[in-house]
Design a protein around this motif. Structure first.
Motif, PDB file in Angstrom:
ATOM      1  N   VAL A   1       0.805  -1.198   0.000  1.00  0.00           N
ATOM      2  CA  VAL A   1       0.000   0.000   0.000  1.00  0.00           C
ATOM      3  C   VAL A   1       0.845   1.257   0.000  1.00  0.00           C
ATOM      4  CG1 VAL A   1      -1.785   1.152   1.199  1.00  0.00           C
ATOM      5  CG2 VAL A   1      -1.447  -1.250   1.504  1.00  0.00           C
ATOM      6  N   SER A   2       0.322   2.336  -0.370  1.00  0.00           N
ATOM      7  CA  SER A   2       0.931   3.657  -0.387  1.00  0.00           C
ATOM      8  C   SER A   2       1.798   3.818  -1.615  1.00  0.00           C
ATOM      9  CB  SER A   2       1.705   3.896   0.890  1.00  0.00           C
ATOM     10  OG  SER A   2       0.812   3.857   1.960  1.00  0.00           O
ATOM     11  N   GLY A   3       2.887   4.556  -1.568  1.00  0.00           N
ATOM     12  CA  GLY A   3       3.661   4.584  -2.766  1.00  0.00           C
ATOM     13  C   GLY A   3       4.664   5.660  -2.955  1.00  0.00           C
ATOM     14  N   GLY A   4       5.084   5.899  -4.218  1.00  0.00           N
ATOM     15  CA  GLY A   4       6.096   6.900  -4.538  1.00  0.00           C
ATOM     16  C   GLY A   4       5.695   8.185  -3.884  1.00  0.00           C
ATOM     17  N   ASP A   5       5.228   9.134  -4.609  1.00  0.00           N
ATOM     18  CA  ASP A   5       4.643  10.297  -3.971  1.00  0.00           C
ATOM     19  C   ASP A   5       3.242   9.849  -3.615  1.00  0.00           C
ATOM     20  OD1 ASP A   5       6.614  12.089  -3.876  1.00  0.00           O
ATOM     21  OD2 ASP A   5       6.064  13.169  -5.672  1.00  0.00           O
TER      22      ASP A   5
ATOM     23  N   GLN B   1     -15.441   4.284   2.019  1.00  0.00           N
ATOM     24  CA  GLN B   1     -16.433   4.119   3.080  1.00  0.00           C
ATOM     25  C   GLN B   1     -15.834   3.905   4.455  1.00  0.00           C
ATOM     26  OE1 GLN B   1     -19.215   1.013   2.289  1.00  0.00           O
ATOM     27  NE2 GLN B   1     -20.500   1.451   4.066  1.00  0.00           N
ATOM     28  N   ASN B   2     -14.801   3.105   4.534  1.00  0.00           N
ATOM     29  CA  ASN B   2     -14.244   2.770   5.843  1.00  0.00           C
ATOM     30  C   ASN B   2     -12.914   3.444   6.167  1.00  0.00           C
ATOM     31  OD1 ASN B   2     -16.410   1.166   6.409  1.00  0.00           O
ATOM     32  ND2 ASN B   2     -15.446  -0.707   5.667  1.00  0.00           N
ATOM     33  N   GLY B   3     -12.574   4.493   5.483  1.00  0.00           N
ATOM     34  CA  GLY B   3     -11.324   5.153   5.825  1.00  0.00           C
ATOM     35  C   GLY B   3     -10.622   5.755   4.624  1.00  0.00           C
ATOM     36  N   THR B   4      -9.312   5.876   4.741  1.00  0.00           N
ATOM     37  CA  THR B   4      -8.494   6.496   3.705  1.00  0.00           C
ATOM     38  C   THR B   4      -7.610   5.463   3.029  1.00  0.00           C
ATOM     39  OG1 THR B   4      -8.390   8.582   4.932  1.00  0.00           O
ATOM     40  CG2 THR B   4      -6.714   8.233   3.237  1.00  0.00           C
ATOM     41  N   VAL B   5      -7.592   5.491   1.718  1.00  0.00           N
ATOM     42  CA  VAL B   5      -6.725   4.610   0.950  1.00  0.00           C
ATOM     43  C   VAL B   5      -5.526   5.433   0.505  1.00  0.00           C
ATOM     44  CG1 VAL B   5      -6.490   3.251  -1.142  1.00  0.00           C
ATOM     45  CG2 VAL B   5      -8.665   3.267   0.080  1.00  0.00           C
ATOM     46  N   ARG B   6      -4.349   4.862   0.609  1.00  0.00           N
ATOM     47  CA  ARG B   6      -3.161   5.590   0.189  1.00  0.00           C
ATOM     48  C   ARG B   6      -2.332   4.776  -0.785  1.00  0.00           C
ATOM     49  NH1 ARG B   6       1.735   6.394   3.751  1.00  0.00           N
ATOM     50  NH2 ARG B   6       3.235   6.982   2.210  1.00  0.00           N
ATOM     51  N   CYS B   7      -1.908   5.357  -1.869  1.00  0.00           N
ATOM     52  CA  CYS B   7      -1.089   4.693  -2.879  1.00  0.00           C
ATOM     53  C   CYS B   7       0.022   5.607  -3.363  1.00  0.00           C
ATOM     54  CB  CYS B   7      -1.963   4.277  -4.054  1.00  0.00           C
ATOM     55  SG  CYS B   7      -3.176   3.034  -3.613  1.00  0.00           S
ATOM     56  N   SER B   8       0.692   5.196  -4.462  1.00  0.00           N
ATOM     57  CA  SER B   8       1.773   6.027  -5.008  1.00  0.00           C
ATOM     58  C   SER B   8       1.667   6.154  -6.513  1.00  0.00           C
ATOM     59  CB  SER B   8       3.129   5.422  -4.700  1.00  0.00           C
ATOM     60  OG  SER B   8       3.383   5.481  -3.333  1.00  0.00           O
TER      61      SER B   8
END
Length: 498
Positions: free
Chosen positions: A181-185, A192-199
């Motif tokens: 999960v998350s990523g470069g920048d 619905q259930n929160g925050t998704v983070r990628c790059s």
């Protein structure tokens, strides 16, 4: 709802974190180095060449050798291309040697190795397993993570043994295979259930001419609208997403005047200009940028890899992704979707998933950029009003305010490597713009593996089969935010798919 227009926005693409010193030391002094000139003279002795030249030569020899071609790899120590030949015609082999390759006779043909891979698919598609052809051993390398035990391990072991020790090998790896999960920048999306983070992986131009970027497919199926700051206004919308099957997404910037330079932020105010899409070559050195762990390097260890991730959305299910690049580069949660590239500016892959971490090591798999470009119709390069401003110097006095992805100062300048970008320029929290590292494994972030706190409700990815591997213009990396965007901002809460 209308979106805020930012006419002069620069889309950042690399990492908001501290770059690993070892990788940076290896990359920066050599970035954009010119390639060795081929002599052009036919020689029997293997020719010394750069990895990029080896990749081009391998493609030519594959056509020349036909069915006799059984894979190839780059010997970084000798700087030579090694080509495997099975039942080769002497005349064809002589031509391959004259072209400058080191030729070796092997037992297993490409067709035989593909048959072995099909057997594994039919009999051993088990969550936590992967396999890829290793041209160095001329065998299929099968790997099982720590979750493959009991009857599942017995079935996998029996299948591999049935292929024969001269055709396949089996090993265990620590940890478990998961999407990162998350990523470069960092890019964010509220679900619905929160925050998704990628790059964000690489900036590209979509087929309709609009500015866009590539990132992991499991991010694109997890959420549709993406922001460059947690809780911020969306700046980009998913246009196409493929996961499982493949693992790539094309995300278009909402503001068509967005500047999307073709470069990757290597940390400390340094950038690498991305000039071409490139197929990976086994044995070559590659660099991965991610918002969690920064810059790391390693080698390509296998191609056309198949990985069976435990599904985050279907209990007991499997999300299988095919055609991946296997490497020994480390990665962690938050690095998904980030860019895999070469020191001379070749866009190679998008971070998909793997096992291990950057403390103990591990292996990471990447979606080939060439396949993503061909499938989406996007092209590598600048979009909108963006463009590499050339070898401009970053403004040392500028500091990026929250959410202002442009990184430290006016980093729009093209190839900043070794330039005058001021390493002291600071990027404030939220500045991470790079879109990217997608969330959730599988289609969606399930709680569990995710780095975020929430329960991963990201909508699961449907059975989206990916497009095939194609060549095509790779997307360019975005205008990496300038001098080291801080890692702090990355932590996104919520369901970061793991």
């Amino acid at each position: 709802m209308s979106h805020k227009r930012i006419p002069k926005r620069k889309a950042a693409i690399a990492v908001g974190g501290v770059a690993a010193l070892g990788a940076a030391a290896l990359l920066l002094p050599n970035a954009n180095a010119s390639q060795d000139n081929a002599s052009g003279a036919a020689a029997v002795a293997p020719r010394t060449m750069k990895a990029t030249d080896a990749s081009d030569l391998a493609a030519q020899l594959q056509k020349l050798l036909g069915d006799a071609f059984a894979g190839s790899y780059y010997d970084g120590t000798k700087q030579q291309l090694v080509v495997n030949v099975v039942n080769g015609n002497d005349n064809v082999i002589v031509q391959a040697k004259k072209a400058g390759a080191a030729v070796r006779q092997v037992k297993n043909s490409t067709a035989a190795l593909k048959t072995a891979a099909r057997t594994l698919k039919n009999r051993a598609t088990i969550p936590g397993t992967s396999w890829a052809v290793d041209p160095k051993t001329n065998k299929v390398q099968v790997t099982a993570d720590s979750t493959v035990t009991g009857a599942k391990w017995n079935r996998l072991q029996s299948t591999v043994q049935g292929l024969g020790s001269d055709m396949a090998t089996l090993k265990k790896t620590s940890g478990r295979f998961k999407t990162f999960v998350s990523g470069g920048d960092a890019i964010f999306s509220q679900v619905q259930n929160g925050t998704v983070r990628c790059s964000l992986g690489f900036n590209v131009t979509a087929s309709d001419g609009s500015p866009a970027f590539l990132t992991a497919g499991h991010c694109g199926v997890a959420a549709k609208d993406w922001s460059d700051s947690q809780g911020g206004q969306p700046i980009a919308t998913v246009d196409q997403a493929k996961f499982p099957g493949n693992d790539f997404s094309l995300v278009k910037y909402n503001d068509t005047t967005t500047q999307a330079p073709s470069e990757v932020n290597a940390g400390n105010g340094q950038t690498v200009q991305i000039t071409q899409a490139k197929d990976a070559t086994v044995g070559e050195t590659v660099f991965r940028m991610g918002s969690t762990t920064g810059l790391h390097n390693g080698q390509v260890t296998g191609l056309d890899a198949t990985v069976n991730f435990a599904s985050e959305t279907v209990p007991g299910g499997t999300d299988t992704v095919n055609g991946l690049i296997q490497t020994n580069v480390c990665a962690e949660a938050g690095d998904s979707g980030g860019s895999l590239f070469t020191q001379d500016g070749g866009a190679v892959g998008l971070t998909s998933g793997g096992s291990g971490d950057c403390t103990n090591g591990g292996e990471t798999f990447f979606q080939p950029v060439t396949a993503a470009l061909q499938a989406t119709g996007a092209t590598l390069g600048n979009a909108g009003n963006g463009g590499n401003a050339g070898n401009g110097a970053a403004d040392p006095s500028a500091s990026a305010s929250a959410g202002d992805q442009s990184g430290a100062g006016n980093q729009a300048g093209g190839n900043q490597i070794g330039g005058s970008a001021d390493p002291s320029a600071t990027a404030s929290a939220g500045d991470q713009s790079g879109a990217g590292n997608q969330s959730g494994a599988g289609a969606g972030a399930g709680a569990g593996d995710q780095s975020g706190a929430g329960t991963g409700a990201q909508s699961g990815a449907g059975d989206q089969s990916g497009a095939g591997a194609g060549s095509g213009n790779q997307s360019g990396a975005g205008n990496q935010s300038g001098a080291g965007a801080g890692t702090g901002n990355q932590s996104g809460t919520g369901a970061n798919a793991g």
